[in-house]
Each structure stands twice: as C-alpha cells, then as structure tokens.
Scaffold this active site. Structure first.
Site, short mmCIF file in Angstrom:
data_model
loop_
_atom_site.label_atom_id
_atom_site.label_comp_id
_atom_site.label_asym_id
_atom_site.label_seq_id
_atom_site.Cartn_x
_atom_site.Cartn_y
_atom_site.Cartn_z
N ARG A 16 0.75 -1.21 -0.12
CA ARG A 16 -0.12 -0.01 0.12
C ARG A 16 0.90 1.45 0.05
O ARG A 16 1.12 1.94 -1.00
CB ARG A 16 -0.90 -0.19 1.20
CG ARG A 16 -2.22 0.99 1.16
CD ARG A 16 -1.63 2.24 1.48
NE ARG A 16 -1.32 2.34 2.96
CZ ARG A 16 -0.75 3.46 3.51
NH1 ARG A 16 -0.56 4.63 2.65
NH2 ARG A 16 -0.23 3.30 4.81
N ASP A 17 1.51 1.50 1.10
CA ASP A 17 2.09 2.85 1.40
C ASP A 17 3.63 2.66 0.18
O ASP A 17 3.86 3.90 -0.28
CB ASP A 17 2.97 2.84 2.63
CG ASP A 17 2.69 4.10 3.10
OD1 ASP A 17 2.95 5.43 2.18
OD2 ASP A 17 3.24 4.59 4.24
N HIS A 211 8.99 6.70 8.78
CA HIS A 211 9.71 6.59 7.70
C HIS A 211 11.25 7.11 7.81
O HIS A 211 11.44 7.78 8.77
CB HIS A 211 8.83 7.87 6.61
CG HIS A 211 7.69 7.31 6.19
ND1 HIS A 211 7.52 7.43 4.73
CD2 HIS A 211 6.36 6.96 6.59
CE1 HIS A 211 6.59 6.95 4.42
NE2 HIS A 211 5.54 6.41 5.38
N CYS A 242 8.92 9.65 -1.58
CA CYS A 242 7.73 10.75 -1.92
C CYS A 242 8.05 10.71 -3.41
O CYS A 242 9.07 10.69 -4.09
CB CYS A 242 8.00 12.27 -1.38
SG CYS A 242 7.16 13.40 -2.36
ZN ZN Z 1 3.61 6.17 5.37
#
Ligand code: ZN
Length: 303
Positions: A16-17, A211, A242
């Site tokens: 997911r992430d 993170h 990102c």
């Molecule tokens: Zn995250």
C-alpha cells in the site's frame, strides 16, 4: 537497564504505502507475487492495498482484485489482510472484497488533514463514526498521520493526538498507529509521545509507522521499543519515498527492522532470509535501487 519486549509484531505496508508511490503501474500479478513471498516469509499482518479513488492513486486501481485474491487464497490461515480506506465508500468496497480489517487515516495536524483529504477533524471523525456504526463487522485501526510533525505547521502537539485517540476510543476502536508521515521524528520525540500514550491509554494497542526520510527510522524504532511499543509498520525494501522527491528514502525497511530485532533476540516470527528474497523481487521487478540495507548486505555465516 533497558527492558525490551520478547516479541514484536510487524505490519508490512509495502503493497500500500510503498506501491502507491511508484509511478509506473505495477502489474497485479507482480503485486500478488511479492505479497506471496512476504506471506511465505512469515508475515501475518499485511496492508495489501488501498480503496482510494483510482483517479487519486492510479496504482491502486486493482484494489478489489488484489484484496479478493489475497482474502480468498489465505482464508483460514494466520494472515490478516488489512486495507487502507479514506472514507465509508472505500470501507464498503473493502468489506465486499473480503477484507475484515481496515486502516483509516486522520492527520493529527488539521492543516494536513485538509490538504490531504480535504476534511476537518470533525468531518473525518464523523465518517469514522459512520463506518463503526454501519459496518460493525470491520475491525478498524486508526492511523494518526503527521503524529510527530507536519509539513505545514511543524511539530505536532501531543494533545492533537490524544484528541483523536479519545474520539476513536468512544467508537470502540482499539488500535491506533502513530505515523511519522514525513519522516521528521527523532528518537526523543518518539519516546516522549509513545511513552505518554502508552501510560495514558493502558488498554490501547499502539503501533508506530516510521519513515526513513532523514535516516532515523531504526533509531526511532528503538526509541519506540524502549517506550513499550510492540507493533511496527514497515515496508519491504524501504519502498514509499515521496514520488515528487526522487531518491528520497521511504518507509522503515522491513528487512532492516527484522534484522535489528533478530540481532537483539526479539522474536518477529518472520524469516530474514525469505524477506530478503521478497526484497529481491521488488528490486528486480519494481525499483532497481532500494534504500534497504539488508537487501545489499553480505551474508556471514555463524554470526
Ligand atoms: Zn507512510
């Protein structure tokens, strides 16, 4: 003398992430083969996808197929597939696909919540209330995003986190994950927030989602362990950087976390060798350079 727990639960969030930050579409088959490798390695808590609108995140357009396949394949096994949902519509879709546990995100910083999902805290909590009421069969994990810092308003006061936890408890939610969404936490801050929340909410299951943007994910995990946290979210290979900052490190890398815990004698129930094999598939099929260390480390026998 610091007392560490004997056992830690790891929640893999890469599918997911991690995947949602990959621009190029990953074929569903590849996603499923990586999930299979992680399950084979012993992961039992796995965030498999996100039921967001495909226009918002095209990478998650196959959420139904991924969730249905995983839920069907691993029915009656130890695996607990989790899906992220942004709202009640997503929650309904997740449930229909066989998902029994969801992550629902609210940012501790209201500015971030508005920028991210265009909602005030009140609106987010209202929708969460609807989910709890209308879909009581779903187990809900509250992800408190920007719990340690926000790109718009800087450091986040702990009272903002407790405000959300109090509201979640009223809805019967028993799991809260403190997320360092932009990777600005430091070990002292993690220790302070986590130990206060552990002390104030003794019955609550508290997790950390860290993170590695600024290289502090493992140090922050250690601070979390010292504060009594026994559940950590992490991403295979450290995926999750990102998409607008090429080269930026992503989530705490699962295999690095497993390695650290294993070296310290803390049980995870996951095979490190098999996890590195899963990271190798990621490296070959999705992203040639990973921020994970263990994906590249030499193997020494008898250590
Ligand atoms: Zn995250």
């Amino acid at each position: 003398m610091i007392r560490f727990p004997k056992q830690v639960r790891i929640v893999e969030v890469g599918p997911r992430d991690g995947f949602q930050n990959i621009k190029q579409y990953i074929p569903t088959e590849t996603k499923l083969s990586i999930i299979a490798a992680m399950v084979d390695a012993g992961v039992t808590l796995l965030e498999v996808t996100s039921f967001v609108h495909p226009k918002a995140i095209p990478q998650m357009a196959d959420a139904v197929e991924v969730a249905e396949t995983v839920c069907g394949k691993y029915q009656n096994t130890a695996l607990r597939p989790i899906a992220l949902v942004p709202n009640i519509t997503g929650a309904k879709k997740a449930l229909a696909a066989g998902i029994q546990e969801i992550s629902y995100v609210i940012s501790a910083s209201e500015k971030h919540n508005l920028a991210n999902i265009n909602r005030t805290h009140e609106q987010s909590l209202e929708d969460l209330g609807k989910i709890s009421k209308e879909l009581p069969e779903l187990k809900v994990r509250l992800d408190v995003a920007t719990a340690f810092g926000c790109p718009f308003s800087g450091r986040v006061d702990e009272s903002l986190i407790t405000k959300l936890i109090d509201a979640a408890l009223k809805l019967g939610i028993q799991t809260v994950v403190l997320c360092d969404t932009i990777g600005v936490a430091d070990p002292l801050l993690v220790y302070q927030h986590a130990s206060k929340i552990k002390a104030n909410y003794p019955g609550l299951d508290v997790g950390l989602h860290l993170h590695d943007t600024r290289g502090m994910a493992l140090a922050n995990s250690l601070a979390g362990l010292e504060a009594g946290i026994t559940m950590f979210e992490a991403s295979v290979g450290g995926l999750g950087g990102c998409p607008f900052a090429p080269g930026a490190a992503g989530n705490s890398a699962t295999e690095d976390l497993i390695n650290m815990l294993q070296s310290m004698g803390i049980e995870t129930g996951i095979s490190l060798d098999k996890y590195i094999a899963a990271a190798t598939i990621v490296r070959e099929e999705i992203q040639s350079v990973l921020t994970s260390r263990m994906a590249y480390a030499c193997k020494y026998e008898n250590m």
